[in-house]
Design a protein around this motif. Structure first.
Motif, PDB file in Angstrom:
ATOM      1  N   GLY A  87       0.807  -1.215   0.000  1.00  0.00           N
ATOM      2  CA  GLY A  87       0.000   0.000   0.000  1.00  0.00           C
ATOM      3  C   GLY A  87       0.836   1.259   0.000  1.00  0.00           C
ATOM      4  N   LYS A  88       2.114   1.118   0.347  1.00  0.00           N
ATOM      5  CA  LYS A  88       3.019   2.259   0.369  1.00  0.00           C
ATOM      6  C   LYS A  88       4.391   1.916  -0.197  1.00  0.00           C
ATOM      7  CE  LYS A  88       4.652   5.967   3.416  1.00  0.00           C
ATOM      8  NZ  LYS A  88       4.673   6.492   4.808  1.00  0.00           N
ATOM      9  N   TYR A  89       4.883   0.720   0.133  1.00  0.00           N
ATOM     10  CA  TYR A  89       6.225   0.324  -0.277  1.00  0.00           C
ATOM     11  C   TYR A  89       6.192  -1.044  -0.962  1.00  0.00           C
ATOM     12  CZ  TYR A  89       7.465   3.950   3.100  1.00  0.00           C
ATOM     13  OH  TYR A  89       7.556   5.134   3.787  1.00  0.00           O
ATOM     14  N   PHE A  90       7.252  -1.293  -1.735  1.00  0.00           N
ATOM     15  CA  PHE A  90       7.456  -2.612  -2.316  1.00  0.00           C
ATOM     16  C   PHE A  90       8.390  -3.408  -1.398  1.00  0.00           C
ATOM     17  CE2 PHE A  90       6.251  -0.038  -5.925  1.00  0.00           C
ATOM     18  CZ  PHE A  90       5.328  -0.853  -6.558  1.00  0.00           C
ATOM     19  N   ASP A 129       1.037  -9.024   6.159  1.00  0.00           N
ATOM     20  CA  ASP A 129      -0.255  -9.082   6.832  1.00  0.00           C
ATOM     21  C   ASP A 129      -0.801  -7.684   7.114  1.00  0.00           C
ATOM     22  OD1 ASP A 129       0.911  -8.085   9.203  1.00  0.00           O
ATOM     23  OD2 ASP A 129       1.240 -10.085  10.027  1.00  0.00           O
ATOM     24  N   ARG A 130      -1.938  -7.604   7.780  1.00  0.00           N
ATOM     25  CA  ARG A 130      -2.614  -6.324   8.018  1.00  0.00           C
ATOM     26  C   ARG A 130      -1.791  -5.380   8.885  1.00  0.00           C
ATOM     27  NH1 ARG A 130      -7.994  -8.031  10.762  1.00  0.00           N
ATOM     28  NH2 ARG A 130      -6.472  -9.359  11.836  1.00  0.00           N
ATOM     29  N   LYS A 131      -0.918  -5.940   9.727  1.00  0.00           N
ATOM     30  CA  LYS A 131      -0.089  -5.114  10.612  1.00  0.00           C
ATOM     31  C   LYS A 131       1.266  -4.790   9.983  1.00  0.00           C
ATOM     32  CE  LYS A 131      -2.196  -7.248  14.708  1.00  0.00           C
ATOM     33  NZ  LYS A 131      -1.946  -8.087  15.925  1.00  0.00           N
ATOM     34  N   HIS A 132       1.397  -5.135   8.707  1.00  0.00           N
ATOM     35  CA  HIS A 132       2.627  -4.903   7.945  1.00  0.00           C
ATOM     36  C   HIS A 132       3.803  -5.745   8.443  1.00  0.00           C
ATOM     37  CE1 HIS A 132       0.873  -1.688   5.548  1.00  0.00           C
ATOM     38  NE2 HIS A 132       0.321  -1.250   6.674  1.00  0.00           N
ATOM     39  N   ASN A 133       3.500  -6.858   9.099  1.00  0.00           N
ATOM     40  CA  ASN A 133       4.540  -7.831   9.403  1.00  0.00           C
ATOM     41  C   ASN A 133       4.889  -8.594   8.132  1.00  0.00           C
ATOM     42  OD1 ASN A 133       4.481  -7.199  12.221  1.00  0.00           O
ATOM     43  ND2 ASN A 133       2.683  -8.514  12.442  1.00  0.00           N
ATOM     44  N   ILE A 134       6.137  -9.023   8.036  1.00  0.00           N
ATOM     45  CA  ILE A 134       6.624  -9.664   6.821  1.00  0.00           C
ATOM     46  C   ILE A 134       6.725 -11.170   7.047  1.00  0.00           C
ATOM     47  CG2 ILE A 134       8.388  -9.624   5.036  1.00  0.00           C
ATOM     48  CD1 ILE A 134       7.077  -6.916   5.559  1.00  0.00           C
ATOM     49  N   HIS A 135       6.122 -11.937   6.148  1.00  0.00           N
ATOM     50  CA  HIS A 135       6.134 -13.403   6.226  1.00  0.00           C
ATOM     51  C   HIS A 135       6.921 -13.959   5.040  1.00  0.00           C
ATOM     52  CE1 HIS A 135       2.778 -13.440   9.258  1.00  0.00           C
ATOM     53  NE2 HIS A 135       2.563 -12.269   8.693  1.00  0.00           N
ATOM     54  N   PHE A 136       7.740 -14.959   5.305  1.00  0.00           N
ATOM     55  CA  PHE A 136       8.565 -15.564   4.264  1.00  0.00           C
ATOM     56  C   PHE A 136       8.317 -17.073   4.204  1.00  0.00           C
ATOM     57  CE2 PHE A 136      11.056 -12.112   6.182  1.00  0.00           C
ATOM     58  CZ  PHE A 136      11.339 -11.317   5.078  1.00  0.00           C
ATOM     59  N   ALA A 137       8.531 -17.623   3.029  1.00  0.00           N
ATOM     60  CA  ALA A 137       8.642 -19.074   2.859  1.00  0.00           C
ATOM     61  C   ALA A 137       9.825 -19.327   1.945  1.00  0.00           C
ATOM     62  CB  ALA A 137       7.370 -19.667   2.268  1.00  0.00           C
ATOM     63  N   TRP A 138      10.608 -20.356   2.237  1.00  0.00           N
ATOM     64  CA  TRP A 138      11.718 -20.699   1.365  1.00  0.00           C
ATOM     65  C   TRP A 138      12.098 -22.159   1.592  1.00  0.00           C
ATOM     66  CZ3 TRP A 138      12.457 -18.174   5.973  1.00  0.00           C
ATOM     67  CH2 TRP A 138      13.441 -18.646   6.838  1.00  0.00           C
ATOM     68  N   TYR A 149      10.870 -23.887   5.005  1.00  0.00           N
ATOM     69  CA  TYR A 149      10.883 -23.004   6.164  1.00  0.00           C
ATOM     70  C   TYR A 149       9.836 -21.895   6.042  1.00  0.00           C
ATOM     71  CZ  TYR A 149      15.197 -24.911   8.080  1.00  0.00           C
ATOM     72  OH  TYR A 149      16.132 -25.747   8.646  1.00  0.00           O
ATOM     73  N   TYR A 150       9.368 -21.465   7.210  1.00  0.00           N
ATOM     74  CA  TYR A 150       8.507 -20.282   7.338  1.00  0.00           C
ATOM     75  C   TYR A 150       9.211 -19.287   8.244  1.00  0.00           C
ATOM     76  CZ  TYR A 150       5.015 -17.318   9.592  1.00  0.00           C
ATOM     77  OH  TYR A 150       4.351 -16.245  10.121  1.00  0.00           O
ATOM     78  N   GLY A 151       9.270 -18.020   7.836  1.00  0.00           N
ATOM     79  CA  GLY A 151       9.910 -16.984   8.635  1.00  0.00           C
ATOM     80  C   GLY A 151       8.978 -15.809   8.857  1.00  0.00           C
ATOM     81  N   LEU A 152       9.140 -15.135  10.000  1.00  0.00           N
ATOM     82  CA  LEU A 152       8.311 -13.982  10.355  1.00  0.00           C
ATOM     83  C   LEU A 152       9.213 -12.848  10.828  1.00  0.00           C
ATOM     84  CD1 LEU A 152       5.563 -12.630  10.946  1.00  0.00           C
ATOM     85  CD2 LEU A 152       5.606 -13.751  13.192  1.00  0.00           C
ATOM     86  N   LEU A 153       9.052 -11.689  10.206  1.00  0.00           N
ATOM     87  CA  LEU A 153       9.812 -10.498  10.573  1.00  0.00           C
ATOM     88  C   LEU A 153       8.851  -9.450  11.142  1.00  0.00           C
ATOM     89  CD1 LEU A 153      12.516  -8.926  10.549  1.00  0.00           C
ATOM     90  CD2 LEU A 153      11.910  -8.138   8.241  1.00  0.00           C
ATOM     91  N   ILE A 154       8.990  -9.155  12.440  1.00  0.00           N
ATOM     92  CA  ILE A 154       8.192  -8.122  13.109  1.00  0.00           C
ATOM     93  C   ILE A 154       9.167  -7.044  13.565  1.00  0.00           C
ATOM     94  CG2 ILE A 154       6.608  -7.592  14.983  1.00  0.00           C
ATOM     95  CD1 ILE A 154       5.723 -10.485  14.990  1.00  0.00           C
ATOM     96  N   ARG A 174       5.423 -21.047  -2.103  1.00  0.00           N
ATOM     97  CA  ARG A 174       4.558 -19.865  -2.309  1.00  0.00           C
ATOM     98  C   ARG A 174       3.840 -19.584  -0.994  1.00  0.00           C
ATOM     99  NH1 ARG A 174       6.458 -17.432  -6.511  1.00  0.00           N
ATOM    100  NH2 ARG A 174       8.244 -18.466  -5.534  1.00  0.00           N
ATOM    101  N   ILE A 175       3.702 -18.298  -0.634  1.00  0.00           N
ATOM    102  CA  ILE A 175       3.087 -17.943   0.643  1.00  0.00           C
ATOM    103  C   ILE A 175       2.110 -16.789   0.476  1.00  0.00           C
ATOM    104  CG2 ILE A 175       4.991 -16.379   1.244  1.00  0.00           C
ATOM    105  CD1 ILE A 175       4.606 -17.237   4.179  1.00  0.00           C
ATOM    106  N   GLU A 176       0.999 -16.845   1.211  1.00  0.00           N
ATOM    107  CA  GLU A 176       0.014 -15.753   1.282  1.00  0.00           C
ATOM    108  C   GLU A 176      -0.520 -15.705   2.709  1.00  0.00           C
ATOM    109  OE1 GLU A 176      -0.744 -13.576  -0.950  1.00  0.00           O
ATOM    110  OE2 GLU A 176      -0.008 -14.457  -2.835  1.00  0.00           O
ATOM    111  N   VAL A 177      -0.993 -14.532   3.123  1.00  0.00           N
ATOM    112  CA  VAL A 177      -1.636 -14.350   4.424  1.00  0.00           C
ATOM    113  C   VAL A 177      -3.049 -13.846   4.190  1.00  0.00           C
ATOM    114  CG1 VAL A 177      -1.524 -13.196   6.660  1.00  0.00           C
ATOM    115  CG2 VAL A 177       0.592 -13.787   5.470  1.00  0.00           C
ATOM    116  N   ASP A 178      -4.060 -14.477   4.827  1.00  0.00           N
ATOM    117  CA  ASP A 178      -5.436 -14.045   4.609  1.00  0.00           C
ATOM    118  C   ASP A 178      -5.806 -12.920   5.584  1.00  0.00           C
ATOM    119  OD1 ASP A 178      -6.276 -15.170   7.078  1.00  0.00           O
ATOM    120  OD2 ASP A 178      -6.824 -17.071   6.147  1.00  0.00           O
ATOM    121  N   SER A 179      -7.035 -12.444   5.502  1.00  0.00           N
ATOM    122  CA  SER A 179      -7.468 -11.285   6.297  1.00  0.00           C
ATOM    123  C   SER A 179      -7.601 -11.604   7.783  1.00  0.00           C
ATOM    124  CB  SER A 179      -8.796 -10.755   5.759  1.00  0.00           C
ATOM    125  OG  SER A 179      -9.806 -11.746   5.851  1.00  0.00           O
ATOM    126  N   ASP A 180      -7.590 -12.894   8.146  1.00  0.00           N
ATOM    127  CA  ASP A 180      -7.618 -13.293   9.559  1.00  0.00           C
ATOM    128  C   ASP A 180      -6.225 -13.651  10.075  1.00  0.00           C
ATOM    129  OD1 ASP A 180     -10.400 -12.981   9.794  1.00  0.00           O
ATOM    130  OD2 ASP A 180     -10.758 -14.976   8.957  1.00  0.00           O
TER     131      ASP A 180
END
Length: 380
Positions: A87-90, A129-138, A149-154, A174-180
């Motif tokens: 919504g603001k950055y890539f 996600d909605r809080k702009h936390n970054i989720h990774f899969a690799w 692996y799954y990674g989370l950057l807060i 491939r990774i996606e986060v839903d609205s919940d």
């Protein structure tokens, strides 16, 4: 006879490709596979790729037939990459000696760069996600096994979880986060055949892990407003121009139960990508031996298919929207010192009466006229 010959020429020359899409616009030629990704800020299309023999990250902004700007942004060895606009950055993730995360503004300036230690990382993907936390899969290869692996950057805190280990090759996470804020991950595992795996997590806890489909290769997916997953994949692999590969599409709900499933194509079709719009319609692109194809699947499940690029042996098509207009980026081998060319096309009209299926009745009508004229001539 001149009239009949003229009609025959029309029949033979009538185009199969869809006149409702632009002609391919060339972006760049590279020495190695550029591995492009495509994204949008809602107004313009941003295309990122690895350039300079894979030692730099480049991008361009495009609008219709115009390349608004283009530049190399980051000098580092790049494997595969993925991008999401928040919504603001890539937000970009790519593999190199480790996992690299970049936050980039619309001018291409790097605002943040974080490296995450990983062992020979492959096929990283990113979600926000909605809080702009970054989720990774690799995927990593350790000794003789492959690990997903799954990674989370807060903010500045990073954590990781190993969610799967296999003695067989694993690819294309491939990774996606839903609205919940449930996290969904897909990848495929290669045994004597290929099978697609699915994992669902919440608060870093693994809730579901299962084989979603057998004989499934190259998965892509997106999530709709109801938090259903729309998934496309290829059920075979065309090698040396032989064999038949189908593009298939399914919807699964929050319990990973199949809501519907459809076969989109039956040809030598490969490497699909998908995007779900705000109305719940799915937009799928894939490559065949003789072109790029596009399908619109309505929320009710009605499919309309088009051939949007008539070109031999294109590769790796990806889709994004800007101002409600779909854009597709793809690669093509063209030989020479820099053999890998990068192109994009966009839809120039929403009219649907010129799909790749529509010329057939015209051909039949013209052929009928020709046969009637020949019959009349020889029976006068």
């Amino acid at each position: 006879m001149k009239i009949m010959a003229f009609i025959l020429v029309i029949i033979m020359m009538a185009p199969f490709s869809n006149a409702l899409w632009s002609s391919p616009q060339k972006i760049s030629s590279e020495k190695f596979l550029p591995n492009p990704v495509i994204s949008s800020d809602g107004k313009d299309i941003y295309i990122f790729w690895k350039s300079e023999n894979g030692s730099s990250l480049s991008y361009c902004i495009v609008k219709k037939d115009e390349i608004l700007s283009s530049k190399a942004m980051h000098n580092v060895s790049i494997g595969t990459l993925s991008v999401k606009f928040d919504g603001k950055y890539f937000n970009i993730v790519f593999s190199s000696d480790s996992i690299h995360y970049l936050k980039i503004d619309e001018k291409g300036d790097i605002l943040r760069h974080i490296m995450v230690n990983a062992n020979s990382p492959m096929d990283p993907d990113i979600a926000i996600d909605r809080k702009h936390n970054i989720h990774f899969a690799w995927i990593e290869r350790r000794n003789e096994s492959y690990e997903v692996y799954y990674g989370l950057l807060i903010e500045n805190n990073f954590s990781e979880e190993k969610i799967y280990q296999s003695n067989y090759t694993c690819k294309r996470s491939r990774i996606e986060v839903d609205s919940d804020d449930f996290v969904h991950i897909l990848w495929y595992e290669q045994l004597y055949h290929k099978r697609m795996w699915y994992a669902k997590l919440h608060d870093r806890k693994l809730l579901i892990e299962k084989i979603l489909k057998e004989d499934a290769y190259w998965p892509s997916f997106d999530i709709d407003k109801k938090n259903n997953l729309h998934i496309v994949w290829q059920d075979g692999e065309c090698r040396g121009g032989k064999g038949v590969a189908n593009i298939l599409y399914t919807i699964i709900d929050k319990n990973a139960s199949i809501v519907q499933q459809k076969k989109i194509s039956i040809e030598k079709d490969m490497k699909p990508d998908i995007l779900v719009d705000k109305n719940g319609d799915s937009h799928v692109v894939w490559c065949g031996m003789k072109g790029i194809y596009y399908a619109n699947i309505s929320e009710e499940g009605k499919i309309k298919k088009y051939k949007i690029v008539d070109i031999k042996s294109p590769q790796y098509p990806l889709i994004a929207f800007a101002n409600a207009t779909p854009y597709v980026v793809f690669e093509k081998w063209e030989g020479g010192e820099k053999p890998y060319s990068l192109y994009y096309v966009y839809r120039i009209s929403k009219e649907e009466n010129n799909s790749n299926e529509s010329p057939i009745p015209i051909y039949l009508l013209l052929l009928g006229i020709l046969i009637a004229m020949i019959y009349r001539r020889y029976h006068e």
